[in-house]
Design a protein around this motif. Structure first.
Motif, PDB file in Angstrom:
ATOM      1  N   THR A 115       4.205   4.326  -3.873  1.00 29.99           N
ATOM      2  CA  THR A 115       2.750   3.828  -3.039  1.00 29.99           C
ATOM      3  C   THR A 115       2.835   4.421  -1.624  1.00 29.99           C
ATOM      4  OG1 THR A 115       3.896   1.802  -2.797  1.00 29.99           O
ATOM      5  CG2 THR A 115       2.721   1.877  -4.690  1.00 29.99           C
ATOM      6  N   SER A 116       3.823   5.161  -1.411  1.00 30.39           N
ATOM      7  CA  SER A 116       3.912   5.960  -0.361  1.00 30.39           C
ATOM      8  C   SER A 116       4.535   7.228  -0.232  1.00 30.39           C
ATOM      9  CB  SER A 116       4.610   5.042   1.070  1.00 30.39           C
ATOM     10  OG  SER A 116       6.058   5.047   0.639  1.00 30.39           O
ATOM     11  N   PRO A 150       0.437   7.035  -6.716  1.00 26.46           N
ATOM     12  CA  PRO A 150      -0.557   6.084  -6.528  1.00 26.46           C
ATOM     13  C   PRO A 150      -0.919   6.211  -4.869  1.00 26.46           C
ATOM     14  CG  PRO A 150       1.271   5.127  -7.979  1.00 26.46           C
ATOM     15  CD  PRO A 150       1.303   6.533  -7.849  1.00 26.46           C
ATOM     16  N   PHE A 151       0.015   6.711  -4.106  1.00 22.95           N
ATOM     17  CA  PHE A 151      -0.285   6.872  -2.759  1.00 22.95           C
ATOM     18  C   PHE A 151      -1.782   7.720  -2.440  1.00 22.95           C
ATOM     19  CE2 PHE A 151       3.106   9.933  -2.935  1.00 22.95           C
ATOM     20  CZ  PHE A 151       2.263  11.002  -2.558  1.00 22.95           C
ATOM     21  N   PRO A 156      -3.302   1.991  -3.437  1.00 22.79           N
ATOM     22  CA  PRO A 156      -2.417   2.415  -4.436  1.00 22.79           C
ATOM     23  C   PRO A 156      -2.369   1.287  -5.424  1.00 22.79           C
ATOM     24  CG  PRO A 156      -1.502   2.886  -2.289  1.00 22.79           C
ATOM     25  CD  PRO A 156      -2.823   1.623  -2.273  1.00 22.79           C
ATOM     26  N   HIS A 157      -2.627  -0.048  -5.235  1.00 21.37           N
ATOM     27  CA  HIS A 157      -2.388  -0.735  -6.538  1.00 21.37           C
ATOM     28  C   HIS A 157      -3.569  -0.589  -7.473  1.00 21.37           C
ATOM     29  CE1 HIS A 157       0.834  -2.616  -4.522  1.00 21.37           C
ATOM     30  NE2 HIS A 157       0.223  -2.653  -3.355  1.00 21.37           N
ATOM     31  N   HIS A 159      -4.590   2.392  -8.536  1.00 20.09           N
ATOM     32  CA  HIS A 159      -4.283   3.559  -9.047  1.00 20.09           C
ATOM     33  C   HIS A 159      -3.766   3.453 -10.571  1.00 20.09           C
ATOM     34  CE1 HIS A 159      -2.450   7.413 -10.282  1.00 20.09           C
ATOM     35  NE2 HIS A 159      -3.140   8.055  -8.863  1.00 20.09           N
ATOM     36  N   LYS A 162       0.016   3.282 -11.087  1.00 21.33           N
ATOM     37  CA  LYS A 162       0.560   2.170 -10.704  1.00 21.33           C
ATOM     38  C   LYS A 162       0.447   0.719 -11.842  1.00 21.33           C
ATOM     39  CE  LYS A 162       2.504  -1.052  -7.877  1.00 21.33           C
ATOM     40  NZ  LYS A 162       3.856  -0.947  -7.471  1.00 21.33           N
TER      41      LYS A 162
END
Length: 389
Positions: A115-116, A150-151, A156-157, A159, A162
């Protein structure tokens, strides 16, 4: 649009395995959708009327249990979708290295869902991966995997990668998918402003809204003494493990299957998605000497699309009966229904579309309807002959 073997030249031989895995996923999703249709078609809600002053309420007294196979088949389908990604990454790394992976290297190969950007770089720099040239930060395969993280999305949540990882982590470690019946829509059979419903047809819930149905829920209210027939649509929904929101099961499975098949796999293999998508309807119950040669003949409609077509065809069969009874007489109603039942989904939809085209073009609707009536009489002639023994 027909396809040829050349249309799938983008999929190299070392990645042919993924076509079979995606076909297995689609067959599993098809089983889920058929079970959901059977469940919702049995009218799973039991209701009672409760008088409250000058109002009468329709209250849920029982909900038919959801078949235990549904959440488990959902988990199976999603686990295999994730496996399709993992296997594709593994095969690509090994192909690029031009050698077999060591046991330690093999354990390091996976499809991350970070997510990053910092977390993704840390994944690449893990001691087991940083020595593998295909997974070095500037390598094409690493860039392709980065593009699918996802980032890359604002949230991202939301995506698909994810979402898929959260579902499969839960299925692996805690429980199968969380599935439940939800209220799709309630509406009067004829317009009536006196009926207040909890989920009107014109305000259907958007994906992610609403909660499952519970016993004692009030789904409609009307003035005491009024008789207002109404219809109820129920759905089966899945709860996303990481956000808690509910989405219609068929739509959720369609969304994730489509993303893996048409976006993720092409990007991992080619770096883009401008390729002919792999067909979902590949028969893998038979062994093939040349799997690639089977791809052009495989069906292009996904399980969700086929499920939607089955529903449309069921409605269309009823529609054909309604159209033909006034022309042929009510005593032919059963025969017309039997004839419509013999038509394939494609055939019944084609006949309804034919009638619709005539109406829209101001053509001879009576002639078109008469042609269908002739089909019914031909059917009756074949099945109404006296038995000969």
């Amino acid at each position: 649009m027909s396809t040829t073997a050349a249309d799938y030249a983008w999929l190299p031989d070392h990645q042919l395995h993924v076509a079979a895995t995606l076909a297995h996923v689609d067959q599993t999703v098809d089983r889920v959708i058929r079970m959901v249709h059977d469940y919702t078609g049995q009218e799973p809600l039991s209701l009672r009327t409760v008088v409250d002053g000058d109002q009468v309420q329709a209250v849920v007294t029982a909900i038919a249990p959801l078949p235990e196979a549904i959440p488990r088949l959902v988990a199976d389908a999603l686990t295999q979708l994730r496996a399709a990604l993992e296997h594709t990454v593994y095969a690509e790394v090994q192909h690029l290295l031009r050698r077999s992976l060591t046991a330690e290297e093999a354990r390091s190969i996976e499809m991350p869902a970070k997510t990053s950007p910092a977390d993704f770089e840390a994944w690449l720099n893990h001691r087991r991966r940083r020595g593998l040239p295909p997974l070095q930060s500037s390598a094409p395969l690493a860039q392709r995997i980065r593009a699918l993280q996802p980032f890359q999305r604002r949230d991202p949540h939301e995506h698909p990668l994810k979402i898929l990882v959260e579902y499969t982590n839960m299925a692996k470690h805690r429980r199968p998918a969380v599935a439940a019946a939800r209220l799709g829509a309630v509406h009067p059979d004829a317009p009536n402003p006196d009926l207040a419903v909890s989920q009107p047809l014109e305000r259907r819930p958007q994906p992610g809204s609403g909660q499952p149905i519970h016993v004692n829920d009030i789904i409609a209210t009307a003035p005491h003494g009024a008789y207002i027939p109404f219809s109820i649509w129920t759905t089966v929904s899945l709860q996303r493990p990481h956000t808690g929101i509910w989405n219609i099961a068929a739509k959720e499975l369609e969304y994730l299957e489509d993303w893996v098949r048409t976006t993720a796999i092409p990007i991992i293999v080619t770096g883009g998605r401008e390729v002919t998508p792999l067909p979902p309807q590949l028969d893998i119950s038979t062994g093939y000497d040349d799997l690639r040669s089977e791809l052009p003949g495989a069906g292009a409609a996904s399980a969700a699309e086929r499920g939607g077509q089955r529903i449309q065809a069921a409605v269309a069969r009823d529609g054909l009966t309604e159209v033909l009874v006034p022309l042929m007489g009510s005593d032919m109603s059963e025969t017309i229904s039997e004839w419509a039942a013999t038509l394939t989904d494609d055939a019944v939809l084609e006949r309804v579309a034919r009638l619709a085209r005539v109406r829209h073009s101001h053509g001879d609707a009576l002639k078109a309807t008469g042609q269908l009536a002739a089909e019914v009489r031909e059917y009756l002639g074949r099945h109404d002959e006296p038995d000969r023994g």
